[in-house]
Design a protein around this motif. Structure first.
Motif, PDB file in Angstrom:
ATOM      1  N   ARG A  24      -4.412  -1.044  -7.921  1.00  0.00           N
ATOM      2  CA  ARG A  24      -5.678  -0.324  -7.905  1.00  0.00           C
ATOM      3  C   ARG A  24      -5.457   1.019  -7.224  1.00  0.00           C
ATOM      4  NH1 ARG A  24      -6.842  -5.682  -7.361  1.00  0.00           N
ATOM      5  NH2 ARG A  24      -8.536  -6.476  -8.636  1.00  0.00           N
ATOM      6  N   VAL A  25      -5.995   2.069  -7.837  1.00  0.00           N
ATOM      7  CA  VAL A  25      -5.876   3.416  -7.288  1.00  0.00           C
ATOM      8  C   VAL A  25      -7.254   3.827  -6.803  1.00  0.00           C
ATOM      9  CG1 VAL A  25      -5.177   5.783  -7.734  1.00  0.00           C
ATOM     10  CG2 VAL A  25      -4.047   3.921  -8.944  1.00  0.00           C
ATOM     11  N   TYR A  26      -7.355   4.137  -5.511  1.00  0.00           N
ATOM     12  CA  TYR A  26      -8.627   4.513  -4.894  1.00  0.00           C
ATOM     13  C   TYR A  26      -8.614   5.983  -4.513  1.00  0.00           C
ATOM     14  CZ  TYR A  26      -9.618  -0.454  -4.354  1.00  0.00           C
ATOM     15  OH  TYR A  26      -9.853  -1.774  -4.593  1.00  0.00           O
ATOM     16  N   ASN A  27      -9.722   6.663  -4.779  1.00  0.00           N
ATOM     17  CA  ASN A  27      -9.929   8.014  -4.285  1.00  0.00           C
ATOM     18  C   ASN A  27     -10.626   7.867  -2.941  1.00  0.00           C
ATOM     19  OD1 ASN A  27     -10.845  10.607  -3.673  1.00  0.00           O
ATOM     20  ND2 ASN A  27     -11.111  11.126  -5.829  1.00  0.00           N
ATOM     21  N   LEU A  28      -9.938   8.204  -1.870  1.00  0.00           N
ATOM     22  CA  LEU A  28     -10.489   8.003  -0.533  1.00  0.00           C
ATOM     23  C   LEU A  28     -11.571   9.017  -0.197  1.00  0.00           C
ATOM     24  CD1 LEU A  28      -7.194   7.181   1.350  1.00  0.00           C
ATOM     25  CD2 LEU A  28      -8.928   5.602   0.521  1.00  0.00           C
ATOM     26  N   GLN A  29     -11.514  10.188  -0.810  1.00  0.00           N
ATOM     27  CA  GLN A  29     -12.520  11.202  -0.531  1.00  0.00           C
ATOM     28  C   GLN A  29     -13.863  10.823  -1.156  1.00  0.00           C
ATOM     29  OE1 GLN A  29     -11.326  15.093  -1.830  1.00  0.00           O
ATOM     30  NE2 GLN A  29     -11.622  15.874   0.233  1.00  0.00           N
TER      31      GLN A  29
ATOM     32  N   LEU B 100       0.853  -1.188   0.000  1.00  0.00           N
ATOM     33  CA  LEU B 100       0.000   0.000   0.000  1.00  0.00           C
ATOM     34  C   LEU B 100       0.883   1.230   0.000  1.00  0.00           C
ATOM     35  CD1 LEU B 100      -2.576  -0.932   2.765  1.00  0.00           C
ATOM     36  CD2 LEU B 100      -3.052  -0.751   0.342  1.00  0.00           C
ATOM     37  N   ASN B 101       0.401   2.296  -0.649  1.00  0.00           N
ATOM     38  CA  ASN B 101       1.135   3.550  -0.644  1.00  0.00           C
ATOM     39  C   ASN B 101       0.163   4.689  -0.910  1.00  0.00           C
ATOM     40  OD1 ASN B 101       3.410   5.166  -0.476  1.00  0.00           O
ATOM     41  ND2 ASN B 101       4.602   3.796  -1.771  1.00  0.00           N
ATOM     42  N   PHE B 102       0.394   5.833  -0.272  1.00  0.00           N
ATOM     43  CA  PHE B 102      -0.450   7.006  -0.469  1.00  0.00           C
ATOM     44  C   PHE B 102       0.147   7.916  -1.536  1.00  0.00           C
ATOM     45  CE2 PHE B 102      -1.776   5.831   3.815  1.00  0.00           C
ATOM     46  CZ  PHE B 102      -3.150   5.938   3.689  1.00  0.00           C
ATOM     47  N   HIS B 103      -0.722   8.615  -2.249  1.00  0.00           N
ATOM     48  CA  HIS B 103      -0.310   9.633  -3.207  1.00  0.00           C
ATOM     49  C   HIS B 103       0.271  10.801  -2.418  1.00  0.00           C
ATOM     50  CE1 HIS B 103      -0.639  12.717  -6.318  1.00  0.00           C
ATOM     51  NE2 HIS B 103      -0.761  11.729  -7.191  1.00  0.00           N
ATOM     52  N   PRO B 104       1.342  11.441  -2.903  1.00  0.00           N
ATOM     53  CA  PRO B 104       1.960  12.521  -2.125  1.00  0.00           C
ATOM     54  C   PRO B 104       1.142  13.807  -2.047  1.00  0.00           C
ATOM     55  CG  PRO B 104       3.114  12.189  -4.193  1.00  0.00           C
ATOM     56  CD  PRO B 104       2.097  11.107  -4.096  1.00  0.00           C
ATOM     57  N   LYS B 105       0.186  14.017  -2.967  1.00  0.00           N
ATOM     58  CA  LYS B 105      -0.550  15.283  -2.982  1.00  0.00           C
ATOM     59  C   LYS B 105      -2.056  15.131  -2.791  1.00  0.00           C
ATOM     60  CE  LYS B 105       2.740  17.424  -6.114  1.00  0.00           C
ATOM     61  NZ  LYS B 105       2.945  17.997  -7.436  1.00  0.00           N
ATOM     62  N   TYR B 106      -2.632  14.063  -3.289  1.00  0.00           N
ATOM     63  CA  TYR B 106      -4.083  13.897  -3.300  1.00  0.00           C
ATOM     64  C   TYR B 106      -4.504  12.749  -2.391  1.00  0.00           C
ATOM     65  CZ  TYR B 106      -3.482  16.784  -7.429  1.00  0.00           C
ATOM     66  OH  TYR B 106      -3.133  17.794  -8.278  1.00  0.00           O
ATOM     67  N   PRO B 107      -5.782  12.686  -2.029  1.00  0.00           N
ATOM     68  CA  PRO B 107      -6.232  11.590  -1.155  1.00  0.00           C
ATOM     69  C   PRO B 107      -6.449  10.289  -1.927  1.00  0.00           C
ATOM     70  CG  PRO B 107      -8.066  13.031  -1.625  1.00  0.00           C
ATOM     71  CD  PRO B 107      -6.851  13.662  -2.255  1.00  0.00           C
ATOM     72  N   PHE B 108      -5.390   9.816  -2.573  1.00  0.00           N
ATOM     73  CA  PHE B 108      -5.437   8.580  -3.340  1.00  0.00           C
ATOM     74  C   PHE B 108      -4.620   7.524  -2.610  1.00  0.00           C
ATOM     75  CE2 PHE B 108      -5.602  11.149  -7.551  1.00  0.00           C
ATOM     76  CZ  PHE B 108      -6.882  11.567  -7.256  1.00  0.00           C
ATOM     77  N   LEU B 109      -5.091   6.300  -2.679  1.00  0.00           N
ATOM     78  CA  LEU B 109      -4.387   5.165  -2.100  1.00  0.00           C
ATOM     79  C   LEU B 109      -4.089   4.169  -3.207  1.00  0.00           C
ATOM     80  CD1 LEU B 109      -3.441   3.694   0.518  1.00  0.00           C
ATOM     81  CD2 LEU B 109      -5.672   2.591   0.515  1.00  0.00           C
ATOM     82  N   TYR B 110      -2.837   3.768  -3.311  1.00  0.00           N
ATOM     83  CA  TYR B 110      -2.412   2.768  -4.286  1.00  0.00           C
ATOM     84  C   TYR B 110      -2.322   1.435  -3.565  1.00  0.00           C
ATOM     85  CZ  TYR B 110      -0.993   6.530  -7.428  1.00  0.00           C
ATOM     86  OH  TYR B 110      -0.978   7.618  -8.250  1.00  0.00           O
ATOM     87  N   MET B 111      -3.059   0.456  -4.059  1.00  0.00           N
ATOM     88  CA  MET B 111      -3.051  -0.864  -3.456  1.00  0.00           C
ATOM     89  C   MET B 111      -2.559  -1.871  -4.491  1.00  0.00           C
ATOM     90  SD  MET B 111      -5.939  -3.479  -2.264  1.00  0.00           S
ATOM     91  CE  MET B 111      -6.093  -3.890  -3.958  1.00  0.00           C
ATOM     92  N   ALA B 112      -1.522  -2.598  -4.132  1.00  0.00           N
ATOM     93  CA  ALA B 112      -0.962  -3.603  -5.032  1.00  0.00           C
ATOM     94  C   ALA B 112      -1.403  -4.982  -4.568  1.00  0.00           C
ATOM     95  CB  ALA B 112       0.553  -3.517  -5.041  1.00  0.00           C
TER      96      ALA B 112
END
Length: 184
Positions: free
Chosen positions: A42-47, A24-36
């Motif tokens: 998969r890229v999720y928009n948490l908002q 798992l890793n977070f996007h540095p600027k936006y509320p996105f979560l990268y899940m491998a």
């Protein structure tokens, strides 16, 4: 399950996800979560609580993921010795980097400098230069700079993870030989 403390809410973004979560890793600027998972990113928009993108990892088994500080690129390392550089806008054709002869255990970008590193079971740490351009028509400039060795093998494992110092070009690695090393 993820908890949002500021709003006292919880969410379950991975309830329909197939396969085990590898990284798992977070996007540095936006509320996105990268899940491998094993074969997909998969890229999720948490908002908005929805999946933005599903990317085929171009690897048989994903081991690690790192997001570029600009947020438009990411690295995916695999147990099948593949290191792939993806651009968020063009995820069908990654830049395949074949630096390692063993399973890749970790990848990391530096926050400040155009550097990234990858580590593997063969005992090598590859430090590379990764320059990205504002022009979308230009491919990123990817060049391996240095090969580091220092960890010893233990039960077919060697270097397990890598991370950069937040401000200086210092690299920290952890190995199966129960050591943490600083490279500068």
């Amino acid at each position: 399950m993820m908890h949002q403390l500021s709003r006292w809410r919880s969410q379950v973004p991975f309830n329909k996800c197939k396969g085990r979560v590898q990284a798992l890793n977070f996007h540095p600027k936006y509320p996105f979560l990268y899940m491998a998972s094993q074969t997909h990113i998969r890229v999720y928009n948490l908002q908005k609580q929805r999946m933005l993108k599903k990317v085929r990892a171009n690897s048989r088994w994903v081991s690690s993921i790192a997001i570029h500080p600009g947020g438009e690129h990411f690295l995916v390392g695999g147990y099948d010795r593949k290191l792939n550089w993806f651009e968020m806008e063009c995820t069908r054709t990654p830049h395949a980097l074949r630096f390692h002869k063993g399973a890749i255990r970790g990848v990391a970008f530096h926050r400040k400098y155009p550097l990234f590193a990858s580590v593997s079971d063969e005992g090598r740490i590859i430090v590379s230069h990764g320059m990205v351009y504002d022009d979308w028509l230009k491919d990123p400039f990817l060049v391996p700079l240095k090969e580091l060795r220092g960890h010893s093998r233990f039960e077919d494992l060697c270097v397990l993870d890598v991370t950069w110092h937040p401000y200086e070009p210092f690299l920290f690695t952890s190995g199966a030989d129960a050591t943490i090393r600083l490279w500068h």
